[in-house]
Design an enzyme around this catalytic site. Structure first.
Site, PDB file in Angstrom:
ATOM      1  N   SER A 189      -8.673  -0.605   6.688  1.00 51.59           N
ATOM      2  CA  SER A 189      -8.589  -1.573   7.785  1.00 51.59           C
ATOM      3  C   SER A 189      -7.187  -1.647   8.360  1.00 51.59           C
ATOM      4  O   SER A 189      -6.964  -2.289   9.384  1.00 51.59           O
ATOM      5  CB  SER A 189      -9.017  -2.969   7.302  1.00 51.59           C
ATOM      6  N   LYS A 201       0.807  -1.220   0.000  1.00 53.54           N
ATOM      7  CA  LYS A 201       0.000   0.000   0.000  1.00 53.54           C
ATOM      8  C   LYS A 201       0.842   1.274   0.000  1.00 53.54           C
ATOM      9  O   LYS A 201       0.375   2.333  -0.449  1.00 53.54           O
ATOM     10  CB  LYS A 201      -0.931   0.006   1.216  1.00 53.54           C
TER      11      LYS A 201
END
Length: 333
Positions: free
Chosen positions: A86, A61
Site C-alpha cells: 500500500s 520498511k
C-alpha cells in the site's frame, strides 16, 4: 533462508549486514504524553518513541527491504525485484533496488495514499495498480512476475524481511540504555502483516522485555486469530491506519503466537486522537498506523493490565497525505 534463523541471533546478523545502509532513527520522549498514561495512584511510566518516520522512505520498511535485497545473489537480482504494498514497503523497496542498480516493479492497491504512490514512482519504482484486497494484490503481482522474471520480495511474510524489521527494536533497546541510562520493560508494536511485530518479538528474546501488539479494531485479524488459536487469512477494511490493512502473514503468525503477550485493539477515533496528540505535543508528523501503539497505552484496556515502567512505542512511519490532515483531525473532534 531456513526458518531456524528466525531468532534474536538472526536479527543481530541482519543488523550487522544493514547497519551502514539504514538510518539510526532517533528515540524521543514526551513528559506530557507519558503523564497521560499514568494513573494518580500508581507508579509512573515513561514512553520512548522509536521514530521510524525519520527512516529512509519515511518508514521502518526500509530495514526489511534492504536486508532482503542484500541477501540476494546477482543472478537472483538480474531481472529486478517485485512486490505488492500500500505504500511504505513499496517506497522502501524502490529505494533499496535503486541503490543496488536493479529494477523495482511495485503493485499498489488503487486506494493507496497519493503521496505514497508519488513517492514510490519518484524513487524509481514502476507502479501497477490492483484492487484493495490482499488476494487482488497477490494476483496482479503473480502476473507481472511471470512477465518480467523479477524476484518476489513480499512486504512482510518473508524471513529476511522479518529479521530486517526486528533491527528496529535492537536499536531501541541500545538507545534507551545508552542515551537515557534505562532499560525497557515493555514495547508496543503496530501489527498489519506482522513483519515488524514478529521481528521485534524475536529481537526481544532473552531481554526480559514484554512485547504487545497494537491493532485497529476495524482490522483486527491478529486479535481474532490469537483468540481463536489459528490465523485469520483475510481482512477487509478501510481503517484510517492504511499501513495495517493486511492480514498477518503465515510465517509471522506462529512467532506472534509464541512470543507476543497480548494484542490490543483501538477504535478509529482513538487512533486519530493519538496521532493528533503526537503532532501537537511532539511536533513530528506521523501517519495513522504509527499512532496505534500510543492509542493502546492511553486506553482503559491497557491500564487494566497494569504495565508500568519504561515502555517503548514503535512509530512505524510518517507518510501521510497532507490533503487529508484537515478531515482527519476533524474526525477526532
Amino acid at each position: 533462508m531456513p526458518l531456524s534463523k528466525l531468532s534474536r541471533e538472526g536479527v543481530e546478523e541482519a543488523y550487522e549486514l544493514i547497519r551502514n545502509k539504514v538510518k539510526k532513527t532517533p528515540v524521543l520522549t514526551s513528559e506530557s504524553i507519558s503523564s497521560m498514561v499514568t494513573d494518580n495512584d500508581s507508579a509512573s511510566s515513561t514512553l520512548f518513541f522509536k521514530c521510524e518516520n525519520f527512516q529512509k522512505g519515511g518508514a521502518f520498511k526500509f530495514r526489511g527491504a534492504t536486508h532482503a535485497i542484500e541477501k540476494l545473489t546477482p543472478d537472483e537480482l538480474k531481472n529486478g525485484v517485485i512486490t505488492h504494498s500500500s505504500g511504505n514497503h513499496a517506497q522502501a523497496l524502490a529505494i533499496a533496488a535503486k541503490a543496488k542498480g536493479v529494477k523495482a516493479y511495485i503493485v499498489m492497491p488503487s486506494n493507496s495514499a497519493q503521496p505514497k504512490i508519488e513517492g514510490t514512482k519518484g524513487y524509481g519504482g514502476e507502479v501497477y495498480f490492483s484492487g484493495p484486497s490482499a488476494a487482488e494484490r497477490e494476483s496482479m503481482t503473480a502476473m507481472i512476475q511471470q512477465q518480467t522474471g523479477a524476484k518476489l520480495i513480499p512486504p512482510y511474510d518473508n524471513p529476511d524481511i522479518i529479521l530486517g524489521q526486528g533491527t528496529t527494536l535492537l536499536e531501541l533497546l541500545s538507545q534507551v540504555e545508552e542515551n537515557f541510562g534505562k532499560k525497557l520493560d515493555a514495547v508496543v508494536v503496530p501489527v498489519g502483516g506482522g513483519g515488524l511485530l514478529a521481528g521485534c518479538a524475536l529481537a526481544a528474546q532473552g531481554t526480559g522485555v514484554r512485547v504487545f501488539a497494537a491493532e485497529p479494531a476495524a482490522a483486527d485479524d491478529c486479535y481474532r486469530g490469537i483468540a481463536a488459536g489459528k490465523r485469520v487469512p483475510t481482512v477487509a477494511t478501510t481503517t484510517v491506519a492504511d499501513g495495517l490493512r493486511t492480514p498477518v502473514g503465515v510465517i509471522n503468525f506462529p512467532i506472534i503466537q509464541q512470543y507476543v503477550e497480548a494484542v490490543f485493539t483501538v477504535t478509529e477515533a482513538e487512533i486519530v486522537a493519538a496521532m493528533r496528540l503526537i503532532w501537537e505535543r511532539m511536533k513530528i508528523i506521523v501517519e495513522p498506523s504509527s499512532a496505534v501503539p500510543l492509542a493502546v497505552v492511553m486506553s482503559d484496556r491497557w491500564r487494566s493490565i497494569g504495565v508500568k515502567g519504561n515502555i517503548g512505542l514503535i512509530v512505524s512511519g510518517g507518510n501521510i497525505d497532507m490533503n487529508l490532515i484537515g478531515p482527519l483531525l476533524s474526525s477526532a473532534c
